[in-house]
Write a protein that holds these residues in place. Structure first.
Motif, mmCIF file in Angstrom:
data_model
loop_
_atom_site.group_PDB
_atom_site.id
_atom_site.type_symbol
_atom_site.label_atom_id
_atom_site.label_comp_id
_atom_site.label_asym_id
_atom_site.label_seq_id
_atom_site.Cartn_x
_atom_site.Cartn_y
_atom_site.Cartn_z
ATOM 1 N N MET A 88 0.894 -1.277 0.163
ATOM 2 C CA MET A 88 -0.068 -0.093 0.103
ATOM 3 C C MET A 88 1.073 1.149 -0.066
ATOM 4 S SD MET A 88 -3.638 -0.314 2.187
ATOM 5 C CE MET A 88 -2.719 -1.064 3.734
ATOM 6 N N GLY A 89 2.111 1.242 0.728
ATOM 7 C CA GLY A 89 2.754 2.246 0.713
ATOM 8 C C GLY A 89 3.512 2.575 -0.454
ATOM 9 N N GLU A 90 3.882 1.574 -1.096
ATOM 10 C CA GLU A 90 4.715 1.585 -2.451
ATOM 11 C C GLU A 90 3.632 2.465 -3.289
ATOM 12 O OE1 GLU A 90 8.003 0.938 -2.809
ATOM 13 O OE2 GLU A 90 8.282 0.285 -0.790
ATOM 14 N N VAL A 91 2.634 1.725 -3.482
ATOM 15 C CA VAL A 91 2.045 2.274 -4.512
ATOM 16 C C VAL A 91 1.383 3.874 -4.061
ATOM 17 C CG1 VAL A 91 -0.495 2.090 -5.624
ATOM 18 C CG2 VAL A 91 0.582 -0.285 -5.229
ATOM 19 N N SER A 92 0.969 4.060 -3.044
ATOM 20 C CA SER A 92 0.389 5.532 -2.839
ATOM 21 C C SER A 92 1.517 6.493 -2.805
ATOM 22 C CB SER A 92 -0.335 5.456 -1.238
ATOM 23 O OG SER A 92 0.821 5.056 -0.296
ATOM 24 N N ASN A 93 2.875 6.051 -2.327
ATOM 25 C CA ASN A 93 4.014 6.969 -2.320
ATOM 26 C C ASN A 93 4.372 7.254 -3.822
ATOM 27 O OD1 ASN A 93 5.326 7.866 0.398
ATOM 28 N ND2 ASN A 93 4.813 5.753 0.539
ATOM 29 N N ARG A 94 4.251 6.238 -4.686
ATOM 30 C CA ARG A 94 4.858 6.596 -6.052
ATOM 31 C C ARG A 94 3.981 7.177 -6.894
ATOM 32 N NH1 ARG A 94 9.829 4.304 -8.282
ATOM 33 N NH2 ARG A 94 9.816 4.368 -10.444
ATOM 34 N N VAL A 95 2.582 6.965 -6.749
ATOM 35 C CA VAL A 95 1.458 7.813 -7.445
ATOM 36 C C VAL A 95 1.864 9.308 -7.088
ATOM 37 C CG1 VAL A 95 -1.003 8.317 -7.738
ATOM 38 C CG2 VAL A 95 -0.040 5.922 -7.791
ATOM 39 N N HIS A 96 1.814 9.386 -5.697
ATOM 40 C CA HIS A 96 1.838 10.860 -5.022
ATOM 41 C C HIS A 96 3.010 11.479 -5.712
ATOM 42 C CE1 HIS A 96 2.147 13.836 -2.070
ATOM 43 N NE2 HIS A 96 0.884 13.919 -2.157
#
Length: 213
Positions: free
Chosen positions: A54-62
């Motif tokens: 979850m952190g990988e996806v959200s951080n990278r999209v952001h």
């Protein structure tokens, strides 16, 4: 490649693990998913956690300029880590999923645990009931979902599930293309916040033949 688009995916909800898992390919899949979202201009809705996949996806999209909305039950606000982007706090797990469904144009499951399974299967059930008409994708990285897909096929073979509803690929770009062109149907036309809609004659005829709900 020509894709017969039936819809535009502007916002996609991603279900995935709050840990990275044992296989490094899961993290790679999360990064590739975020990069593809940024490439296509797709905004992210997710479970609000700042750890694991979850952190990988959200951080990278952001970081890539995409809008990120995390939806998290109040009871989890201490445990889920630092959420990214806009955070919406709800009271219950049902409220969380109802808000995810309302805000999103489609859903994708990356590798995850029991919470991911529950979210994936509930959204699939809601699609079958006609609560939404949105595509549900499974990013089957390293065959992670092979056994779940086999269970779905078993239910179909045993005439307990009416048909395939999960859109599957191990490539995020292909998966999004398939979701955009998918023909989505439901057995009924239900809404959580409205009175039950009367089925059309065509829906009544189809429902009379179904015994899986």
């Amino acid at each position: 490649k020509v894709v017969d688009k039936k819809r535009e995916l502007k916002v996609v909800c991603v279900f995935c693990g709050s840990s990275l898992g044992a296989n490094p390919k899961y993290k790679e899949a999360a990064i590739e998913t975020a990069d593809e979202f940024n490439k296509r201009g797709i905004d992210l809705v997710y479970g609000g956690g700042g750890f694991g996949l979850m952190g990988e996806v959200s951080n990278r999209v952001h970081a890539g300029g995409g809008k990120v909305v995390g939806i998290i039950p109040k009871a989890f606000t201490v445990d889920e880590g630092n959420s990214i982007g806009e955070v919406k706090i709800v009271k219950t797990m049902h409220e969380r999923k109802a808000m995810m469904e309302k805000m999103s144009d489609g859903f994708i499951a990356l590798p995850g645990g029991l919470g991911t399974f529950e979210e994936l299967l509930e959204m699939t059930t809601w699609q079958q009931l006609g609560i939404h008409r949105k595509p549900i994708g499974v990013l089957n990285t390293a065959g992670y979902y092979d056994l779940l897909l086999a269970m779905e096929q078993k239910g179909i073979d045993e005439k307990l599930i009416s048909g395939h509803r999960l859109i599957v690929s191990d490539n995020i770009s292909q998966l999004l293309d398939l979701m955009e062109s998918a023909d989505i149907t439901g057995n009924y036309r239900l809404k959580w916040d409205e009175e039950i809609n009367t089925p059309t004659p065509e829906e009544k005829a189809g429902n009379a033949q179904r015994k899986d709900i």
